[in-house]
Design a protein around this motif. Sequence first.
Motif, PDB file in Angstrom:
ATOM      1  N   SER A  95      -9.892   7.409   8.604  1.00 37.50           N
ATOM      2  CA  SER A  95      -8.447   7.382   8.406  1.00 37.50           C
ATOM      3  C   SER A  95      -7.829   6.104   8.936  1.00 37.50           C
ATOM      4  N   PRO A  96      -7.223   5.297   7.902  1.00 35.67           N
ATOM      5  CA  PRO A  96      -6.280   4.264   8.531  1.00 35.67           C
ATOM      6  C   PRO A  96      -5.219   4.762   9.178  1.00 35.67           C
ATOM      7  N   ASP A  97      -4.927   3.991  10.020  1.00 33.65           N
ATOM      8  CA  ASP A  97      -3.712   4.096  10.997  1.00 33.65           C
ATOM      9  C   ASP A  97      -2.507   3.023  10.620  1.00 33.65           C
ATOM     10  N   VAL A  98      -1.554   3.197  11.243  1.00 38.81           N
ATOM     11  CA  VAL A  98      -0.439   2.436  11.116  1.00 38.81           C
ATOM     12  C   VAL A  98      -0.658   1.087  11.252  1.00 38.81           C
ATOM     13  N   VAL A  99      -1.488   0.729  12.276  1.00 35.12           N
ATOM     14  CA  VAL A  99      -1.957  -0.421  12.410  1.00 35.12           C
ATOM     15  C   VAL A  99      -2.735  -1.209  11.262  1.00 35.12           C
ATOM     16  N   THR A 100      -3.436  -0.290  10.838  1.00 33.36           N
ATOM     17  CA  THR A 100      -4.352  -0.876   9.519  1.00 33.36           C
ATOM     18  C   THR A 100      -3.524  -1.303   8.429  1.00 33.36           C
ATOM     19  N   TYR A 101      -2.403  -0.359   8.232  1.00 29.98           N
ATOM     20  CA  TYR A 101      -1.471  -0.816   7.101  1.00 29.98           C
ATOM     21  C   TYR A 101      -0.695  -1.874   7.461  1.00 29.98           C
ATOM     22  N   THR A 102      -0.036  -1.931   8.589  1.00 31.17           N
ATOM     23  CA  THR A 102       0.806  -3.202   8.868  1.00 31.17           C
ATOM     24  C   THR A 102      -0.013  -4.346   9.085  1.00 31.17           C
ATOM     25  N   THR A 103      -1.249  -4.323   9.415  1.00 35.03           N
ATOM     26  CA  THR A 103      -1.998  -5.567   9.441  1.00 35.03           C
ATOM     27  C   THR A 103      -2.568  -6.103   8.000  1.00 35.03           C
ATOM     28  N   LEU A 104      -2.683  -5.290   7.094  1.00 30.68           N
ATOM     29  CA  LEU A 104      -2.913  -5.418   5.764  1.00 30.68           C
ATOM     30  C   LEU A 104      -1.889  -6.177   5.166  1.00 30.68           C
ATOM     31  N   MET A 105      -0.481  -5.467   5.378  1.00 29.93           N
ATOM     32  CA  MET A 105       0.594  -6.059   5.060  1.00 29.93           C
ATOM     33  C   MET A 105       0.858  -7.565   5.370  1.00 29.93           C
ATOM     34  N   LYS A 106       0.704  -7.710   6.790  1.00 31.15           N
ATOM     35  CA  LYS A 106       0.823  -9.099   7.241  1.00 31.15           C
ATOM     36  C   LYS A 106      -0.118 -10.175   6.610  1.00 31.15           C
ATOM     37  N   ALA A 107      -1.219  -9.687   6.284  1.00 32.61           N
ATOM     38  CA  ALA A 107      -2.403 -10.488   5.518  1.00 32.61           C
ATOM     39  C   ALA A 107      -1.908 -10.976   4.194  1.00 32.61           C
ATOM     40  N   SER A 165       4.897  -4.008  -0.950  1.00 33.78           N
ATOM     41  CA  SER A 165       5.409  -2.740  -1.280  1.00 33.78           C
ATOM     42  C   SER A 165       4.518  -1.963  -1.626  1.00 33.78           C
ATOM     43  N   SER A 166       3.527  -1.978  -2.301  1.00 33.90           N
ATOM     44  CA  SER A 166       2.392  -1.179  -2.716  1.00 33.90           C
ATOM     45  C   SER A 166       1.624  -0.582  -1.671  1.00 33.90           C
ATOM     46  N   ILE A 167       1.238  -1.692  -0.640  1.00 34.68           N
ATOM     47  CA  ILE A 167       0.494  -1.100   0.443  1.00 34.68           C
ATOM     48  C   ILE A 167       1.502  -0.082   1.403  1.00 34.68           C
ATOM     49  N   TYR A 168       2.702  -0.494   1.443  1.00 34.83           N
ATOM     50  CA  TYR A 168       3.567   0.643   2.143  1.00 34.83           C
ATOM     51  C   TYR A 168       3.667   1.815   1.578  1.00 34.83           C
ATOM     52  N   LYS A 169       3.867   1.788   0.242  1.00 33.86           N
ATOM     53  CA  LYS A 169       4.011   3.108  -0.480  1.00 33.86           C
ATOM     54  C   LYS A 169       2.592   4.198  -0.311  1.00 33.86           C
ATOM     55  N   GLU A 170       1.350   3.080  -0.524  1.00 30.26           N
ATOM     56  CA  GLU A 170      -0.009   3.893  -0.132  1.00 30.26           C
ATOM     57  C   GLU A 170       0.112   4.427   1.342  1.00 30.26           C
ATOM     58  N   MET A 171       0.672   3.685   2.272  1.00 36.82           N
ATOM     59  CA  MET A 171       0.625   4.140   3.662  1.00 36.82           C
ATOM     60  C   MET A 171       1.393   5.640   3.754  1.00 36.82           C
ATOM     61  N   GLU A 172       2.540   5.647   2.849  1.00 30.01           N
ATOM     62  CA  GLU A 172       3.208   6.923   3.016  1.00 30.01           C
ATOM     63  C   GLU A 172       2.822   7.999   2.243  1.00 30.01           C
TER      64      GLU A 172
END
Length: 127
Positions: A62-74, A85-92
């Motif tokens: 399971s990806p965690d919030v760090v996974t998603y924010t790190t991906l957003m940063k990339a 925005s798409s990554i953020y929506k997928e996180m939610e």
Amino acid sequence: MTDLICCQGLFEQAIEVLQIVEADGIEPNIVMLNMLINAFGNAGRYREAMSVYHHIKESGVSPDVVTYTTLMKAFMRARKFEEVSSIYKEMEYDGCTPDRKARQMLQAATSVIERRHFNTTTKPLFY
């Protein structure tokens, strides 16, 4: 170990290490995979960062919030603001609660997109 390899720019070797570890029946943990996403992101290799993310999802981790924010940063580093925005929506959608950092990154990406749109749709008052 993966972090050290990535810091030296040896990404292919880091992937090989992960493949060997997995072949031996050892599943890399989310911290190790997040570090790999971060290293790819810092090097501007957002596609590879996304590949690691897909690997996480496919492996059942399971990806965690760090996974998603790190991906957003990339994606932000690569100036691919529209994807944030798409990554953020997928996180939610995946049930991961965004933290303050994730919300700030979404806001920053949205701001850049809005400025781009404003700059391309406005005309000068005087010619």
